[in-house]
Design a protein around this motif. Structure first.
Motif, PDB file in Angstrom:
ATOM      1  N   MET B   1      -8.210 -19.436   2.982  1.00 43.69           N
ATOM      2  CA  MET B   1      -7.992 -18.500   1.860  1.00 43.69           C
ATOM      3  C   MET B   1      -7.617 -17.113   2.384  1.00 43.69           C
ATOM      4  N   TYR B   2      -6.563 -16.548   1.815  1.00 42.86           N
ATOM      5  CA  TYR B   2      -6.200 -15.178   2.142  1.00 42.86           C
ATOM      6  C   TYR B   2      -6.466 -14.292   0.936  1.00 42.86           C
ATOM      7  N   PHE B   3      -6.738 -13.052   1.246  1.00 42.04           N
ATOM      8  CA  PHE B   3      -6.953 -12.049   0.209  1.00 42.04           C
ATOM      9  C   PHE B   3      -5.930 -10.950   0.487  1.00 42.04           C
ATOM     10  N   VAL B   4      -4.983 -10.764  -0.441  1.00 43.37           N
ATOM     11  CA  VAL B   4      -3.856  -9.857  -0.202  1.00 43.37           C
ATOM     12  C   VAL B   4      -3.915  -8.698  -1.180  1.00 43.37           C
ATOM     13  N   LYS B   5      -3.743  -7.481  -0.661  1.00 37.60           N
ATOM     14  CA  LYS B   5      -3.627  -6.304  -1.513  1.00 37.60           C
ATOM     15  C   LYS B   5      -2.199  -5.796  -1.435  1.00 37.60           C
ATOM     16  N   VAL B   6      -1.571  -5.637  -2.594  1.00 39.40           N
ATOM     17  CA  VAL B   6      -0.186  -5.157  -2.638  1.00 39.40           C
ATOM     18  C   VAL B   6      -0.156  -3.839  -3.396  1.00 39.40           C
ATOM     19  N   TYR B   7       0.515  -2.849  -2.824  1.00 33.05           N
ATOM     20  CA  TYR B   7       0.672  -1.535  -3.442  1.00 33.05           C
ATOM     21  C   TYR B   7       2.148  -1.340  -3.758  1.00 33.05           C
ATOM     22  N   GLU B  44      -4.373  -7.401  -6.481  1.00 33.02           N
ATOM     23  CA  GLU B  44      -5.268  -8.147  -5.596  1.00 33.02           C
ATOM     24  C   GLU B  44      -4.967  -9.626  -5.816  1.00 33.02           C
ATOM     25  N   ILE B  45      -4.537 -10.286  -4.767  1.00 34.40           N
ATOM     26  CA  ILE B  45      -4.042 -11.661  -4.898  1.00 34.40           C
ATOM     27  C   ILE B  45      -4.827 -12.576  -3.965  1.00 34.40           C
ATOM     28  N   GLU B  55       2.852 -14.103   4.816  1.00 31.45           N
ATOM     29  CA  GLU B  55       3.670 -12.887   4.756  1.00 31.45           C
ATOM     30  C   GLU B  55       4.999 -13.168   4.050  1.00 31.45           C
ATOM     31  N   GLU B  56       5.630 -14.276   4.434  1.00 30.25           N
ATOM     32  CA  GLU B  56       6.925 -14.647   3.863  1.00 30.25           C
ATOM     33  C   GLU B  56       6.798 -14.871   2.356  1.00 30.25           C
ATOM     34  N   MET B  57       5.746 -15.555   1.957  1.00 28.34           N
ATOM     35  CA  MET B  57       5.544 -15.868   0.548  1.00 28.34           C
ATOM     36  C   MET B  57       5.286 -14.592  -0.255  1.00 28.34           C
ATOM     37  N   ILE B  58       4.429 -13.718   0.274  1.00 28.80           N
ATOM     38  CA  ILE B  58       4.103 -12.477  -0.431  1.00 28.80           C
ATOM     39  C   ILE B  58       5.363 -11.604  -0.584  1.00 28.80           C
ATOM     40  N   GLU B  59       6.186 -11.514   0.456  1.00 23.69           N
ATOM     41  CA  GLU B  59       7.395 -10.690   0.354  1.00 23.69           C
ATOM     42  C   GLU B  59       8.354 -11.255  -0.696  1.00 23.69           C
ATOM     43  N   GLU B  60       8.455 -12.573  -0.761  1.00 33.20           N
ATOM     44  CA  GLU B  60       9.295 -13.183  -1.801  1.00 33.20           C
ATOM     45  C   GLU B  60       8.777 -12.850  -3.195  1.00 33.20           C
ATOM     46  N   ILE B  78      -2.968  -8.086   4.386  1.00 35.12           N
ATOM     47  CA  ILE B  78      -3.455  -9.463   4.271  1.00 35.12           C
ATOM     48  C   ILE B  78      -4.767  -9.583   5.036  1.00 35.12           C
ATOM     49  N   MET B  79      -5.780 -10.073   4.353  1.00 32.06           N
ATOM     50  CA  MET B  79      -7.060 -10.332   5.016  1.00 32.06           C
ATOM     51  C   MET B  79      -7.365 -11.819   4.878  1.00 32.06           C
ATOM     52  N   THR B  80      -8.007 -12.369   5.877  1.00 33.55           N
ATOM     53  CA  THR B  80      -8.495 -13.739   5.726  1.00 33.55           C
ATOM     54  C   THR B  80      -9.851 -13.663   5.033  1.00 33.55           C
ATOM     55  N   SER B  81     -10.297 -14.778   4.519  1.00 33.07           N
ATOM     56  CA  SER B  81     -11.550 -14.750   3.767  1.00 33.07           C
ATOM     57  C   SER B  81     -12.723 -14.318   4.642  1.00 33.07           C
ATOM     58  N   GLU B  82     -12.615 -14.486   5.976  1.00 33.59           N
ATOM     59  CA  GLU B  82     -13.692 -14.040   6.859  1.00 33.59           C
ATOM     60  C   GLU B  82     -13.786 -12.507   6.892  1.00 33.59           C
ATOM     61  N   GLU B  83     -12.624 -11.837   6.704  1.00 33.62           N
ATOM     62  CA  GLU B  83     -12.608 -10.370   6.819  1.00 33.62           C
ATOM     63  C   GLU B  83     -13.071  -9.671   5.552  1.00 33.62           C
ATOM     64  N   VAL B  84     -13.037 -10.382   4.403  1.00 36.14           N
ATOM     65  CA  VAL B  84     -13.346  -9.719   3.133  1.00 36.14           C
ATOM     66  C   VAL B  84     -14.824  -9.351   3.068  1.00 36.14           C
TER      67      VAL B  84
END
Lengths: 84, 84
Positions: B1-7, B44-45, B55-60, B78-84
């Motif tokens: 699981m990734y946790f992505v923050k987009v601004y 927050e995705i 990265e490729e998917m988020i940029e698309e 992009i954070m992995t679930s371990e980093e959250v």
């Protein structure tokens, strides 16, 4: 000069209809690996140095204007102009 | 699981009328030390792990849906679930 970033998001207990709409749209585009989308507001604020603490001022502005504290929560980061 | 923050923010060359309105409002409330306000969107995705690079998917998704790349620019973390 301070440079402040404020993030305002819905509380976790509050439904985010705009985020649900975006989640539906990304699924229709085929990105099924996206499991959840939540949307917030992001403010970049430039503040001149003054006598009162910038933290106190930013919290007042957030409480009064930037966030609806019943439904939303906020966090902020303060950088000085040297750090930007 | 990734946790992505987009601004997503307006490009510097683009006028931000919503930010100007908030700047006017904070000045009317007496916060004259606030010199500039710019407003953006914050996403927050949650993304499940899959075969393609996140990265490729988020940029698309940003290019197609989250940002109007003519007027807006975006950055993401992009954070992995371990980093959250």
């Amino acid at each position: 000069m301070y440079f402040v970033k404020v993030y305002v998001t819905y509380k976790d207990s509050v439904l985010d209809p705009q985020g649900e709409a975006v989640k539906g749209a990304v699924h229709r585009l085929g990105y099924d690996e996206i499991e959840d989308v939540r949307i917030g507001k992001y403010f970049e604020i430039k503040v001149a140095k003054s006598d009162r603490p910038v933290e106190e001022m930013i919290e007042e502005v957030c409480d009064k204007l930037l966030a609806n504290v019943n439904m939303e929560t906020y966090r902020y980061e303060i950088m000085t102009s040297e750090e930007v």
